[in-house]
Structure formats: C-alpha cells, structure tokens
Scaffold this motif. Sequence first.
Motif, PDB file in Angstrom:
ATOM      1  N   PRO A 120      19.075  26.008  11.707  1.00 43.58           N
ATOM      2  CA  PRO A 120      19.515  25.310  13.001  1.00 43.58           C
ATOM      3  C   PRO A 120      18.566  25.659  14.210  1.00 43.58           C
ATOM      4  CG  PRO A 120      21.236  27.112  12.550  1.00 43.58           C
ATOM      5  CD  PRO A 120      20.495  27.034  11.287  1.00 43.58           C
ATOM      6  N   ALA A 121      18.130  24.961  14.821  1.00 45.64           N
ATOM      7  CA  ALA A 121      17.431  25.344  15.947  1.00 45.64           C
ATOM      8  C   ALA A 121      18.304  26.057  17.123  1.00 45.64           C
ATOM      9  CB  ALA A 121      17.007  24.028  16.756  1.00 45.64           C
ATOM     10  N   LEU A 122      19.590  25.779  16.913  1.00 48.76           N
ATOM     11  CA  LEU A 122      20.553  26.434  17.929  1.00 48.76           C
ATOM     12  C   LEU A 122      21.789  26.380  17.089  1.00 48.76           C
ATOM     13  CD1 LEU A 122      20.058  27.374  20.703  1.00 48.76           C
ATOM     14  CD2 LEU A 122      21.285  25.318  21.697  1.00 48.76           C
ATOM     15  N   ALA A 123      22.218  27.811  16.955  1.00 46.28           N
ATOM     16  CA  ALA A 123      23.557  27.922  16.135  1.00 46.28           C
ATOM     17  C   ALA A 123      24.930  27.403  17.194  1.00 46.28           C
ATOM     18  CB  ALA A 123      24.064  29.419  16.194  1.00 46.28           C
ATOM     19  N   ASP A 124      25.786  26.862  16.499  1.00 46.12           N
ATOM     20  CA  ASP A 124      26.989  26.387  17.133  1.00 46.12           C
ATOM     21  C   ASP A 124      27.707  27.429  17.617  1.00 46.12           C
ATOM     22  OD1 ASP A 124      29.372  24.600  17.806  1.00 46.12           O
ATOM     23  OD2 ASP A 124      29.552  24.310  16.116  1.00 46.12           O
ATOM     24  N   ASN A 125      28.433  27.199  19.014  1.00 44.26           N
ATOM     25  CA  ASN A 125      29.091  28.114  19.763  1.00 44.26           C
ATOM     26  C   ASN A 125      30.608  28.161  19.096  1.00 44.26           C
ATOM     27  OD1 ASN A 125      26.927  28.426  21.312  1.00 44.26           O
ATOM     28  ND2 ASN A 125      27.857  27.868  23.146  1.00 44.26           N
ATOM     29  N   ASN A 126      31.074  27.116  18.569  1.00 47.42           N
ATOM     30  CA  ASN A 126      32.508  26.971  18.259  1.00 47.42           C
ATOM     31  C   ASN A 126      32.507  27.620  16.776  1.00 47.42           C
ATOM     32  OD1 ASN A 126      35.168  26.266  17.834  1.00 47.42           O
ATOM     33  ND2 ASN A 126      34.766  24.020  17.503  1.00 47.42           N
ATOM     34  N   LEU A 127      32.859  28.890  16.556  1.00 48.28           N
ATOM     35  CA  LEU A 127      32.559  29.547  15.512  1.00 48.28           C
ATOM     36  C   LEU A 127      34.001  29.577  14.685  1.00 48.28           C
ATOM     37  CD1 LEU A 127      30.627  32.478  17.211  1.00 48.28           C
ATOM     38  CD2 LEU A 127      29.527  30.585  15.594  1.00 48.28           C
ATOM     39  N   ARG A 128      33.843  29.688  13.442  1.00 46.19           N
ATOM     40  CA  ARG A 128      35.148  29.910  12.660  1.00 46.19           C
ATOM     41  C   ARG A 128      34.727  30.796  11.500  1.00 46.19           C
ATOM     42  NH1 ARG A 128      39.882  26.646  11.233  1.00 46.19           N
ATOM     43  NH2 ARG A 128      40.633  27.416   8.950  1.00 46.19           N
ATOM     44  N   ALA A 129      35.533  31.980  11.238  1.00 54.06           N
ATOM     45  CA  ALA A 129      35.176  32.936  10.019  1.00 54.06           C
ATOM     46  C   ALA A 129      35.549  32.484   8.859  1.00 54.06           C
ATOM     47  CB  ALA A 129      36.473  34.064  10.408  1.00 54.06           C
ATOM     48  N   PRO A 130      34.703  32.996   7.803  1.00 49.01           N
ATOM     49  CA  PRO A 130      34.779  32.460   6.477  1.00 49.01           C
ATOM     50  C   PRO A 130      35.973  33.150   5.666  1.00 49.01           C
ATOM     51  CG  PRO A 130      33.227  34.494   6.691  1.00 49.01           C
ATOM     52  CD  PRO A 130      33.700  33.772   7.982  1.00 49.01           C
ATOM     53  N   ARG A 131      36.742  34.030   6.479  1.00 49.40           N
ATOM     54  CA  ARG A 131      37.791  34.884   5.671  1.00 49.40           C
ATOM     55  C   ARG A 131      38.656  35.534   6.747  1.00 49.40           C
ATOM     56  NH1 ARG A 131      33.355  37.282   4.871  1.00 49.40           N
ATOM     57  NH2 ARG A 131      32.936  36.102   2.713  1.00 49.40           N
ATOM     58  N   PRO A 132      39.940  35.922   6.385  1.00 49.97           N
ATOM     59  CA  PRO A 132      40.587  36.754   7.278  1.00 49.97           C
ATOM     60  C   PRO A 132      39.810  38.171   7.453  1.00 49.97           C
ATOM     61  CG  PRO A 132      42.165  35.944   5.736  1.00 49.97           C
ATOM     62  CD  PRO A 132      40.595  35.469   4.980  1.00 49.97           C
ATOM     63  N   VAL A 133      40.223  38.854   8.756  1.00 52.42           N
ATOM     64  CA  VAL A 133      39.621  40.004   8.898  1.00 52.42           C
ATOM     65  C   VAL A 133      40.735  41.057   9.100  1.00 52.42           C
ATOM     66  CG1 VAL A 133      39.642  39.466  11.327  1.00 52.42           C
ATOM     67  CG2 VAL A 133      38.169  41.218  10.511  1.00 52.42           C
ATOM     68  N   VAL A 134      40.638  42.284   8.548  1.00 57.79           N
ATOM     69  CA  VAL A 134      41.440  43.268   8.659  1.00 57.79           C
ATOM     70  C   VAL A 134      40.575  44.491   9.419  1.00 57.79           C
ATOM     71  CG1 VAL A 134      42.886  45.023   7.518  1.00 57.79           C
ATOM     72  CG2 VAL A 134      42.994  42.520   6.596  1.00 57.79           C
ATOM     73  N   TRP A 135      40.952  44.636  10.560  1.00 60.74           N
ATOM     74  CA  TRP A 135      40.132  45.606  11.329  1.00 60.74           C
ATOM     75  C   TRP A 135      39.732  46.831  10.498  1.00 60.74           C
ATOM     76  CZ3 TRP A 135      37.345  42.430  14.240  1.00 60.74           C
ATOM     77  CH2 TRP A 135      38.026  41.567  14.975  1.00 60.74           C
ATOM     78  N   LYS A 136      40.703  47.623   9.979  1.00 58.57           N
ATOM     79  CA  LYS A 136      40.592  48.812   9.427  1.00 58.57           C
ATOM     80  C   LYS A 136      39.704  48.882   8.257  1.00 58.57           C
ATOM     81  CE  LYS A 136      44.512  49.540   6.462  1.00 58.57           C
ATOM     82  NZ  LYS A 136      45.677  50.355   6.159  1.00 58.57           N
ATOM     83  N   ASP A 137      39.423  47.687   7.657  1.00 61.70           N
ATOM     84  CA  ASP A 137      38.488  47.397   6.369  1.00 61.70           C
ATOM     85  C   ASP A 137      37.225  46.958   6.843  1.00 61.70           C
ATOM     86  OD1 ASP A 137      40.710  48.257   4.582  1.00 61.70           O
ATOM     87  OD2 ASP A 137      41.640  46.293   4.422  1.00 61.70           O
ATOM     88  N   PHE A 138      37.170  46.230   7.983  1.00 60.14           N
ATOM     89  CA  PHE A 138      35.997  45.389   8.405  1.00 60.14           C
ATOM     90  C   PHE A 138      35.311  46.469   9.132  1.00 60.14           C
ATOM     91  CE2 PHE A 138      33.801  42.355  11.120  1.00 60.14           C
ATOM     92  CZ  PHE A 138      32.946  41.862  10.170  1.00 60.14           C
ATOM     93  N   LEU A 139      35.922  47.195  10.345  1.00 60.15           N
ATOM     94  CA  LEU A 139      34.947  47.723  11.080  1.00 60.15           C
ATOM     95  C   LEU A 139      35.048  49.420  10.893  1.00 60.15           C
ATOM     96  CD1 LEU A 139      33.485  47.777  13.900  1.00 60.15           C
ATOM     97  CD2 LEU A 139      35.732  47.710  15.181  1.00 60.15           C
ATOM     98  N   GLY A 140      34.066  49.882  10.725  1.00 61.42           N
ATOM     99  CA  GLY A 140      33.942  51.447  10.877  1.00 61.42           C
ATOM    100  C   GLY A 140      32.873  51.843  11.991  1.00 61.42           C
ATOM    101  N   VAL A 141      32.834  53.188  11.881  1.00 60.94           N
ATOM    102  CA  VAL A 141      32.010  54.042  13.151  1.00 60.94           C
ATOM    103  C   VAL A 141      31.013  54.760  12.326  1.00 60.94           C
ATOM    104  CG1 VAL A 141      33.769  53.694  14.794  1.00 60.94           C
ATOM    105  CG2 VAL A 141      33.618  55.704  13.459  1.00 60.94           C
ATOM    106  N   ASN A 142      29.817  54.976  12.815  1.00 57.23           N
ATOM    107  CA  ASN A 142      28.954  56.154  12.688  1.00 57.23           C
ATOM    108  C   ASN A 142      29.198  57.325  13.219  1.00 57.23           C
ATOM    109  OD1 ASN A 142      26.088  55.133  11.367  1.00 57.23           O
ATOM    110  ND2 ASN A 142      27.317  53.585  12.318  1.00 57.23           N
ATOM    111  N   ALA A 143      29.184  58.380  12.634  1.00 55.28           N
ATOM    112  CA  ALA A 143      29.600  59.757  12.860  1.00 55.28           C
ATOM    113  C   ALA A 143      28.912  60.775  12.466  1.00 55.28           C
ATOM    114  CB  ALA A 143      31.066  60.087  12.823  1.00 55.28           C
ATOM    115  N   GLN A 144      28.751  62.008  13.356  1.00 52.38           N
ATOM    116  CA  GLN A 144      28.083  63.285  12.812  1.00 52.38           C
ATOM    117  C   GLN A 144      28.856  64.586  13.032  1.00 52.38           C
ATOM    118  OE1 GLN A 144      27.114  61.298  15.549  1.00 52.38           O
ATOM    119  NE2 GLN A 144      25.702  59.722  14.407  1.00 52.38           N
TER     120      GLN A 144
END
Length: 433
Positions: free
Chosen positions: A20-44
């Motif tokens: 697409p020349a321009l992405a659609d602003n009206n977005l829909r996720a392809p699946r449910p999101v569980v934050w603790k499984d989806f989002l992690g952090v980098n650490a040292q």
Amino acid sequence: MYTLRRSRSLLLVLACLAWPALADNNLRAPRPVVWKDFLGVNAQFQYFSPSVYQKQMDRLDALGLNWVRLSIHWAMIEPSENDLQLNALDGAMTAMQSRHYNILAYMVGSAPFAANIPPGAAPSDQYPPKDFNVFAQRMRMLAQRYPQVNTWQVWNEPNIVWLPKEDPAAYDRLLETTTSAIRSAIPGKPVATAGMAYYSQMRNTPGLMLEDLLEQGLGNENLIAAYHPYSEYPEGDDATAKDFLVRGNFLNSGLHSQGVQQVWATEWGWSSYTSGEREMQAMIGVNGQADYTLRRLALMATMDYQRIFLFNLSDLDARASNRDQSYGLVDLASDPKPVYAALKHFFDVTGPSLAPADPPQLNNAPSDLYSIAWTRPDGSHVWMFWSASGASLQIPGLNAAALYDPLAATRTDLSGQQGVSVPLKTSLQLLVW
C-alpha cells in the motif's frame, strides 16, 4: 543444516503482495494479545550489583511482564582464552530462574583471542570470529550451563556492526554452526537469528540480510527470525507515510509466507536523552519517550509479531553511548521514569489480555486518526486512539464511557444523551465502556 536449494527471493515474494502507498489507520490485530507473553524487555542484569538488579526485577514484576532478553558479551565473560569469568552471569541467571522469567539470551562480539582482525587493524570485538566452531562451542557451553534459558539468539545486528563489512554468507555459516552445536547438546532448543538492525538492510550490500537467510533455507529450519524496527517516530521515519506499518507488515508477511513460524522484534524503543551529540534519534526527553513507547506498543500489538522486546529495562552507565544510557524504563537507581508509569497505567486499564474487536461508529473522525479496538475478557470494550490534527469526535449511540490518559494518569467520565464527545490528542488515549 541449511540446504543448498534456493527459495524464491524475499523481495520477489513480497513483490507479489499488496504494497500500500499508505497504511490504513483503522487497525485490527490478527489475534488476541496477552501482554506477559507478547511483550518482554531487554536487560543487562549481570552488569549491575545484585541489590540493584533485584530492584529492577521488582519493577518488572510490578508491570506483570516476565520475558527478558539478556545480552552476554563474549569478551567480558572470556577476556583471555579459557579464562571464563561467569560468576556475575551465574548470579543473574539464578535470580531470573527464581522469578520464573522466560529468557531469551544472546552472545555477541568476538573475544580478543578469537576475533578475525586483519593485520594492522585496531582491535575490535565487531570483527567476526576467525573460527566459527569456537563461538559455537562457547554458546553450547552456555546453553548447557543455563538450561533455564528458553531461547538462544546468535549474535546481534551483524548486518551493520560486522567489520570490515557485513557478510551475509558468513553469518549464515555462523548461525548454522552455532544452532547445530546448541541442538546437539539440547535437542529442540529454540534458536533465533541475530536481531537484525532495522529491517535487516545492510550498509554496503544491496537487499536484506533476512532475504539472504531465507534463500539459504531459513524458513525450513525452525528458527525464529528477529529484527529491530527502530524509527524516528512511532509511526515510522516519516510519520505521514506510516512507513513502520508498511515495512513491518511487508517483512513479516514475507517471512511467514516462506515458512518462518515466529517473527520477533527483539529491540525497539526510544531514548530519553536530552543533551550531548545527537545520535540518529531526536532528543524527545522523558515525556516523549513515554508517548512514543505507548503509541508504538499499540501499533505492534496489531501486527503479525509473535513477540517483541522493549529496549531497555534500565538506564545504563557511562560504558554505553550518550544516547544508549537513557533507554530505560527505570533510571540507574531503579526508580520509575515517566515511560514506566505510563506503561503501568496502560496495563491497569487494558488488563492482562485483550481480544480484537470492531471499532465504534465515529462521527467527524479526522483522516489521521489511529483507531484500534479491543475487548477485555469481561466483555468491556477498550478503544485506543490518537490524532495529530483532530480536536474531537463523536461516538453516536454511546451514552457513557471512561476516558483514560495513561501519560497523565487521569480518568474522565464522559456522557451524553446523543452520544459522547471525545477530545483528541497526539498521544494515545483509551476509551472504556
């Protein structure tokens, strides 16, 4: 491990998809999101004292997250050949195991004795190893020593950091050799490609390094593909072109279509630095960091990533560059920065999981409105939105809702007999009903 047969070029595959020349602003996720499984952090963690990294872990636990990407620098754990210095790493690994973290760990850099440094060149750990088997055996040793690591990642950003220049074929051999070594010791252990900088473009070689890996059979080897979609703004380097959505969706679709089951963004984020030399990113300060992080998280949750890792859990000391010292959710004393507080408020509103939903009917919505709708497990609706141009919009048929601003930590109750009127901001807000 890789076969010699060549799959279709990634670019050729992706050219068959809609670009697409321009992405659609009206977005829909392809699946449910569980934050603790989806989002992690980098650490040292191992580069801090135990008393400090335990505080960092406390902050992470309070967010409800438990995926950690841990960096291991070969030169620091083996400064001279067979002189392994693992006490600090042992302590950090034990602490993570006690907290039941899921761990993605990577080893990067060549130890001084192992680097393939040309005669007369200055020493640097950015030269690849002269013997890939030595690197592979060190990673095998780490995998055996730390069975609590869920996934091992081979190097970091070789598409831009290798000296004297990137070498896709050589990195493919390093990946093959290392994956074979790890899996010979621990069959079935998940392995990921290096997190490629940006979308895996290379400094001196046309195309994408992930394209080269696909041509060598990446999609057939049960490996996780990883890259680091840093950009100037949450929506991309050109916010009006929404190039993050275009490029990320384009690359993810191509990787998945060629057999890659898991695509991870193993670094993304913004620094809060405000002084010194500008390092390829505008100085947006702590409030800008909070704003950009929430908007990008909302976008990435709608895309076909299986896991993403925010950079970084903590600010870093002077061993890092001026910019890189300030990517943390918490500062060097482990005190929360505004980005941490904003994420905490965001998760408090969304709850631990969300399912994709249809957006509400809108009147007077501006063309640049970003709109993402979800449903919480209790059936209530969560609508994420922001706009750079609009002042307000109306939602007919909705007579009452709660408006949350996670940056300001405020709640405003809205009501109206003919529907609610919702004020718009450039930053992310959440409407719940």
